[in-house]
Design a protein around this motif. Sequence first.
Motif, PDB file in Angstrom:
ATOM      1  N   LEU A  16       0.816  -1.207   0.000  1.00  0.00           N
ATOM      2  CA  LEU A  16       0.000   0.000   0.000  1.00  0.00           C
ATOM      3  C   LEU A  16       0.855   1.264   0.000  1.00  0.00           C
ATOM      4  N   GLU A  17       1.968   1.220   0.699  1.00  0.00           N
ATOM      5  CA  GLU A  17       2.868   2.382   0.722  1.00  0.00           C
ATOM      6  C   GLU A  17       3.367   2.700  -0.680  1.00  0.00           C
ATOM      7  N   ARG A  18       3.752   1.676  -1.412  1.00  0.00           N
ATOM      8  CA  ARG A  18       4.271   1.884  -2.770  1.00  0.00           C
ATOM      9  C   ARG A  18       3.180   2.324  -3.737  1.00  0.00           C
ATOM     10  N   LEU A  19       2.010   1.722  -3.599  1.00  0.00           N
ATOM     11  CA  LEU A  19       0.894   2.127  -4.452  1.00  0.00           C
ATOM     12  C   LEU A  19       0.569   3.600  -4.231  1.00  0.00           C
ATOM     13  N   GLN A  20       0.461   4.014  -2.974  1.00  0.00           N
ATOM     14  CA  GLN A  20       0.096   5.396  -2.684  1.00  0.00           C
ATOM     15  C   GLN A  20       1.162   6.373  -3.196  1.00  0.00           C
ATOM     16  N   LYS A  21       2.426   6.010  -3.088  1.00  0.00           N
ATOM     17  CA  LYS A  21       3.492   6.870  -3.616  1.00  0.00           C
ATOM     18  C   LYS A  21       3.330   7.071  -5.116  1.00  0.00           C
ATOM     19  N   TYR A  22       3.005   5.984  -5.811  1.00  0.00           N
ATOM     20  CA  TYR A  22       2.844   6.108  -7.260  1.00  0.00           C
ATOM     21  C   TYR A  22       1.628   6.961  -7.603  1.00  0.00           C
ATOM     22  N   LEU A  23       0.526   6.767  -6.872  1.00  0.00           N
ATOM     23  CA  LEU A  23      -0.682   7.544  -7.157  1.00  0.00           C
ATOM     24  C   LEU A  23      -0.430   9.041  -6.964  1.00  0.00           C
ATOM     25  N   LYS A  24       0.349   9.401  -5.966  1.00  0.00           N
ATOM     26  CA  LYS A  24       0.682  10.809  -5.743  1.00  0.00           C
ATOM     27  C   LYS A  24       1.510  11.362  -6.902  1.00  0.00           C
ATOM     28  N   ALA A  25       2.479  10.580  -7.355  1.00  0.00           N
ATOM     29  CA  ALA A  25       3.300  11.008  -8.491  1.00  0.00           C
ATOM     30  C   ALA A  25       2.442  11.133  -9.749  1.00  0.00           C
ATOM     31  N   THR A  27      -0.932  11.674 -10.094  1.00  0.00           N
ATOM     32  CA  THR A  27      -1.850  12.814 -10.113  1.00  0.00           C
ATOM     33  C   THR A  27      -1.111  14.148 -10.171  1.00  0.00           C
ATOM     34  N   THR A  28       0.098  14.189  -9.642  1.00  0.00           N
ATOM     35  CA  THR A  28       0.905  15.408  -9.741  1.00  0.00           C
ATOM     36  C   THR A  28       1.230  15.714 -11.188  1.00  0.00           C
ATOM     37  N   ILE A  29       1.565  14.687 -11.956  1.00  0.00           N
ATOM     38  CA  ILE A  29       1.843  14.872 -13.382  1.00  0.00           C
ATOM     39  C   ILE A  29       0.615  15.433 -14.093  1.00  0.00           C
ATOM     40  N   PHE A  30      -0.566  14.920 -13.752  1.00  0.00           N
ATOM     41  CA  PHE A  30      -1.787  15.380 -14.410  1.00  0.00           C
ATOM     42  C   PHE A  30      -2.145  16.805 -14.002  1.00  0.00           C
ATOM     43  N   GLN A  37      -3.499  17.813 -18.415  1.00  0.00           N
ATOM     44  CA  GLN A  37      -4.620  18.480 -17.761  1.00  0.00           C
ATOM     45  C   GLN A  37      -5.915  18.341 -18.556  1.00  0.00           C
ATOM     46  N   LYS A  38      -5.802  18.054 -19.830  1.00  0.00           N
ATOM     47  CA  LYS A  38      -6.985  17.912 -20.684  1.00  0.00           C
ATOM     48  C   LYS A  38      -7.622  16.523 -20.547  1.00  0.00           C
ATOM     49  N   LEU A  39      -6.925  15.612 -19.881  1.00  0.00           N
ATOM     50  CA  LEU A  39      -7.403  14.242 -19.734  1.00  0.00           C
ATOM     51  C   LEU A  39      -8.073  14.027 -18.373  1.00  0.00           C
ATOM     52  N   ILE A  40      -8.917  13.013 -18.288  1.00  0.00           N
ATOM     53  CA  ILE A  40      -9.607  12.678 -17.041  1.00  0.00           C
ATOM     54  C   ILE A  40      -8.910  11.476 -16.401  1.00  0.00           C
ATOM     55  N   PRO A  41      -8.212  11.666 -15.278  1.00  0.00           N
ATOM     56  CA  PRO A  41      -7.523  10.553 -14.611  1.00  0.00           C
ATOM     57  C   PRO A  41      -8.478   9.765 -13.706  1.00  0.00           C
ATOM     58  N   ILE A  42      -8.429   8.442 -13.805  1.00  0.00           N
ATOM     59  CA  ILE A  42      -9.316   7.550 -13.057  1.00  0.00           C
ATOM     60  C   ILE A  42      -8.473   6.582 -12.227  1.00  0.00           C
ATOM     61  N   TYR A  43      -8.921   6.320 -11.020  1.00  0.00           N
ATOM     62  CA  TYR A  43      -8.322   5.253 -10.216  1.00  0.00           C
ATOM     63  C   TYR A  43      -9.323   4.113 -10.106  1.00  0.00           C
ATOM     64  N   VAL A  44      -8.866   2.881 -10.388  1.00  0.00           N
ATOM     65  CA  VAL A  44      -9.732   1.706 -10.330  1.00  0.00           C
ATOM     66  C   VAL A  44      -9.150   0.697  -9.357  1.00  0.00           C
ATOM     67  N   GLU A  87      -7.402   9.533  -0.304  1.00  0.00           N
ATOM     68  CA  GLU A  87      -6.629  10.526   0.448  1.00  0.00           C
ATOM     69  C   GLU A  87      -5.552  11.196  -0.401  1.00  0.00           C
ATOM     70  N   VAL A  88      -5.221  10.605  -1.539  1.00  0.00           N
ATOM     71  CA  VAL A  88      -4.127  11.115  -2.364  1.00  0.00           C
ATOM     72  C   VAL A  88      -4.442  12.527  -2.869  1.00  0.00           C
ATOM     73  N   LYS A  89      -3.453  13.397  -2.761  1.00  0.00           N
ATOM     74  CA  LYS A  89      -3.549  14.749  -3.309  1.00  0.00           C
ATOM     75  C   LYS A  89      -2.344  15.007  -4.209  1.00  0.00           C
ATOM     76  N   PRO A  90      -2.575  15.596  -5.374  1.00  0.00           N
ATOM     77  CA  PRO A  90      -3.846  15.974  -5.996  1.00  0.00           C
ATOM     78  C   PRO A  90      -4.767  14.760  -6.193  1.00  0.00           C
ATOM     79  N   SER A  91      -6.047  15.014  -6.331  1.00  0.00           N
ATOM     80  CA  SER A  91      -7.037  13.945  -6.416  1.00  0.00           C
ATOM     81  C   SER A  91      -7.232  13.453  -7.849  1.00  0.00           C
TER      82      SER A  91
END
Length: 296
Positions: A16-25, A27-30, A37-44, A87-91
């Motif tokens: 979970l620690e590694r997954l959350q780190k990647y999700l933060k990276a 969404t930051t890119i988006f 920024q023109k794309l819609i990012p989804i988490y599944v 909880e990840v930001k950006p969302s």
Amino acid sequence: MKTSHTFGGDWTEQKLERLQKYLKAYTTIFTKNKRAQKLIPIYVDAFAGTGYRTKPLQLTESLSLFEEFTEPEVENFLKGSAWLALEVKPSFQKYIFIEQNTAHVKELQKLQTIFSGKQDNIQIIQSDANNWLQDWCRDTDWKTHRAVVFLDPYGMQVEWKLIEALAKTKAIDLWLLFPIGVAVNRLLTKGGKPPLVWEQTLTRVFGTEDWRDNFYSEKTETTLFGDNDVTVKEADFAKIGEFFVNRLKTVFSEVAENPLPLRNSQNTILYLLCFAAGNPTGAKTAVRIAQHILKP
């Protein structure tokens, strides 16, 4: 009565620690990249459970026979992958949580209240993840959407045809828990090839029958009664992991070369945490980030 969702140990924290780190990276890119920024990012989250956990998973009856896979119980409340993703930001702009168990779905729905500001962005699906996600891959407009998909099965539920469907979108980053120790290696019997039903399961997971030639060899043994042809298991964890990573490479643009072995308290490998990137444009960057995160 509150429904408990039991699973994990220290290896779950690592995952979970590694997954959350990647999700933060991700969404930051988006947020920072003008084109993204023109794309819609989804988490599944395809095997979302309840969104939280209270103690380790009680293994199935067949697996519980093997003491090296057991974990001491933990009673305290712990956040699961769905909760941590919220909880990840950006969302993310959209969250899709898939779960078959009715009681677990009811618990998942509470996340819409806990994260009330994101209620309209959360979609909870009660369905078989293999079937639902294949339809979703086919029906989504991937010119305007991107996604991170987390496949975290309890065992060998993930079928290769789902992995192919995810890769075919050319728009999905995949995090996958591959059950190398709790399931796959157990089905690869030492005394000759596995029973037919196990062979079929392995083929469904790998998407090919080539595992037979990679994991077994035919040898001749000389005995007092003459020569006997025998089937010998050649596969160890390293060879199984390498084979699965190479299978991912046949469908995804880029694949992390260093899947993380997740071990229990007795140092037994349970799973491999794997990563693959589908979008050709961003795949190299995604894998570079993932490989850094996956380092022990």
